[in-house]
Write a protein that holds these residues in place. Structure first.
Motif, mmCIF file in Angstrom:
data_model
loop_
_atom_site.group_PDB
_atom_site.id
_atom_site.type_symbol
_atom_site.label_atom_id
_atom_site.label_comp_id
_atom_site.label_asym_id
_atom_site.label_seq_id
_atom_site.Cartn_x
_atom_site.Cartn_y
_atom_site.Cartn_z
ATOM 1 N N GLY A 33 -74.584 95.140 46.817
ATOM 2 C CA GLY A 33 -73.538 95.652 47.693
ATOM 3 C C GLY A 33 -73.739 95.310 49.157
ATOM 4 N N GLU A 34 -74.631 94.374 49.454
ATOM 5 C CA GLU A 34 -74.893 93.994 50.837
ATOM 6 C C GLU A 34 -73.838 93.045 51.388
ATOM 7 O OE1 GLU A 34 -78.876 92.516 51.346
ATOM 8 O OE2 GLU A 34 -79.691 94.046 50.021
ATOM 9 N N LEU A 35 -73.072 92.405 50.511
ATOM 10 C CA LEU A 35 -72.047 91.445 50.920
ATOM 11 C C LEU A 35 -70.709 91.835 50.318
ATOM 12 C CD1 LEU A 35 -73.977 88.132 50.126
ATOM 13 C CD2 LEU A 35 -73.715 89.185 52.361
ATOM 14 N N SER A 36 -69.651 91.618 51.078
ATOM 15 C CA SER A 36 -68.314 91.801 50.517
ATOM 16 C C SER A 36 -68.014 90.614 49.599
ATOM 17 C CB SER A 36 -67.271 91.852 51.635
ATOM 18 O OG SER A 36 -67.131 90.574 52.238
ATOM 19 N N THR A 37 -66.979 90.747 48.807
ATOM 20 C CA THR A 37 -66.583 89.639 47.929
ATOM 21 C C THR A 37 -66.238 88.411 48.759
ATOM 22 O OG1 THR A 37 -65.818 91.161 46.233
ATOM 23 C CG2 THR A 37 -64.939 88.921 46.155
ATOM 24 N N GLN A 38 -65.558 88.598 49.865
ATOM 25 C CA GLN A 38 -65.199 87.472 50.728
ATOM 26 C C GLN A 38 -66.449 86.775 51.273
ATOM 27 O OE1 GLN A 38 -62.551 88.377 53.958
ATOM 28 N NE2 GLN A 38 -62.756 86.352 54.870
ATOM 29 N N GLU A 39 -67.408 87.550 51.773
ATOM 30 C CA GLU A 39 -68.647 86.963 52.290
ATOM 31 C C GLU A 39 -69.381 86.206 51.190
ATOM 32 O OE1 GLU A 39 -70.336 89.931 55.689
ATOM 33 O OE2 GLU A 39 -70.245 90.735 53.644
ATOM 34 N N TYR A 40 -69.451 86.812 50.009
ATOM 35 C CA TYR A 40 -70.133 86.184 48.885
ATOM 36 C C TYR A 40 -69.495 84.842 48.538
ATOM 37 C CZ TYR A 40 -71.630 85.363 44.073
ATOM 38 O OH TYR A 40 -72.112 84.789 42.922
ATOM 39 N N GLU A 41 -68.176 84.832 48.408
ATOM 40 C CA GLU A 41 -67.481 83.604 48.026
ATOM 41 C C GLU A 41 -67.627 82.520 49.086
ATOM 42 O OE1 GLU A 41 -63.553 85.002 47.100
ATOM 43 O OE2 GLU A 41 -64.173 85.674 45.110
ATOM 44 N N GLU A 42 -67.563 82.896 50.357
ATOM 45 C CA GLU A 42 -67.724 81.924 51.440
ATOM 46 C C GLU A 42 -69.124 81.319 51.418
ATOM 47 O OE1 GLU A 42 -66.757 84.154 54.955
ATOM 48 O OE2 GLU A 42 -64.598 84.024 54.575
ATOM 49 N N ARG A 43 -70.123 82.159 51.272
ATOM 50 C CA ARG A 43 -71.505 81.670 51.278
ATOM 51 C C ARG A 43 -71.812 80.862 50.018
ATOM 52 N NH1 ARG A 43 -74.692 86.653 54.262
ATOM 53 N NH2 ARG A 43 -73.210 86.770 55.982
ATOM 54 N N ARG A 44 -71.240 81.261 48.901
ATOM 55 C CA ARG A 44 -71.419 80.504 47.662
ATOM 56 C C ARG A 44 -70.828 79.098 47.816
ATOM 57 N NH1 ARG A 44 -68.487 82.894 42.698
ATOM 58 N NH2 ARG A 44 -66.801 81.818 43.729
ATOM 59 N N ALA A 45 -69.669 79.002 48.458
ATOM 60 C CA ALA A 45 -69.033 77.702 48.691
ATOM 61 C C ALA A 45 -69.900 76.822 49.593
ATOM 62 C CB ALA A 45 -67.651 77.896 49.292
ATOM 63 N N VAL A 46 -70.485 77.417 50.617
ATOM 64 C CA VAL A 46 -71.364 76.659 51.512
ATOM 65 C C VAL A 46 -72.561 76.122 50.727
ATOM 66 C CG1 VAL A 46 -72.948 76.859 53.471
ATOM 67 C CG2 VAL A 46 -70.654 77.842 53.611
ATOM 68 N N LEU A 47 -73.151 76.957 49.904
ATOM 69 C CA LEU A 47 -74.295 76.505 49.103
ATOM 70 C C LEU A 47 -73.887 75.408 48.133
ATOM 71 C CD1 LEU A 47 -76.098 79.861 48.266
ATOM 72 C CD2 LEU A 47 -76.853 78.079 49.832
ATOM 73 N N ALA A 48 -72.735 75.528 47.523
ATOM 74 C CA ALA A 48 -72.266 74.515 46.564
ATOM 75 C C ALA A 48 -72.063 73.173 47.263
ATOM 76 C CB ALA A 48 -70.975 74.972 45.901
ATOM 77 N N ARG A 49 -71.533 73.188 48.471
ATOM 78 C CA ARG A 49 -71.358 71.948 49.224
ATOM 79 C C ARG A 49 -72.697 71.313 49.532
ATOM 80 N NH1 ARG A 49 -67.314 74.929 52.018
ATOM 81 N NH2 ARG A 49 -68.738 75.285 53.736
ATOM 82 N N GLY A 50 -73.681 72.131 49.854
ATOM 83 C CA GLY A 50 -75.014 71.614 50.167
ATOM 84 C C GLY A 50 -75.729 71.066 48.962
ATOM 85 N N GLU A 51 -75.501 71.663 47.803
ATOM 86 C CA GLU A 51 -76.193 71.240 46.578
ATOM 87 C C GLU A 51 -75.697 69.907 46.068
ATOM 88 O OE1 GLU A 51 -75.807 74.550 43.937
ATOM 89 O OE2 GLU A 51 -77.141 75.782 45.120
ATOM 90 N N ASP A 52 -74.414 69.581 46.321
ATOM 91 C CA ASP A 52 -73.889 68.317 45.815
ATOM 92 C C ASP A 52 -74.022 67.186 46.839
ATOM 93 O OD1 ASP A 52 -71.799 68.604 47.608
ATOM 94 O OD2 ASP A 52 -70.282 69.009 46.096
ATOM 95 N N GLY A 53 -74.666 67.504 47.978
ATOM 96 C CA GLY A 53 -74.915 66.488 48.983
ATOM 97 C C GLY A 53 -73.779 66.198 49.922
ATOM 98 N N SER A 54 -72.714 66.984 49.876
ATOM 99 C CA SER A 54 -71.554 66.763 50.760
ATOM 100 C C SER A 54 -71.833 67.260 52.156
ATOM 101 C CB SER A 54 -70.325 67.482 50.217
ATOM 102 O OG SER A 54 -69.979 66.960 48.972
#
Length: 56
Positions: free
Chosen positions: A35-56
């Motif tokens: 419960g430390e992150l809102s759904t919006q914060e979670y989704e935004e940060r997850r997207a940032v990590l996904a971009r970093g993992e694929d090398g973009s």
């Protein structure tokens, strides 16, 4: 001391390194589940990590 590490949202760790990708996602998931992150914060940060993992 714990509160100080959470003040900037990083938990006191730099999780942006490529070698920390899976661990960064795990920490993100744990923080969302706690419960430390809102759904919006979670989704935004997850997207940032996904971009970093694929090398973009």
């Amino acid at each position: 001391m714990l509160a100080g590490g959470l003040a900037d949202g990083s938990g006191g760790a730099d999780l942006r390194t490529s070698s920390g990708g899976p661990r960064a996602r795990q920490v993100l998931d744990e923080r969302y589940a706690a419960g430390e992150l809102s759904t919006q914060e979670y989704e935004e940060r997850r997207a940032v990590l996904a971009r970093g993992e694929d090398g973009s």
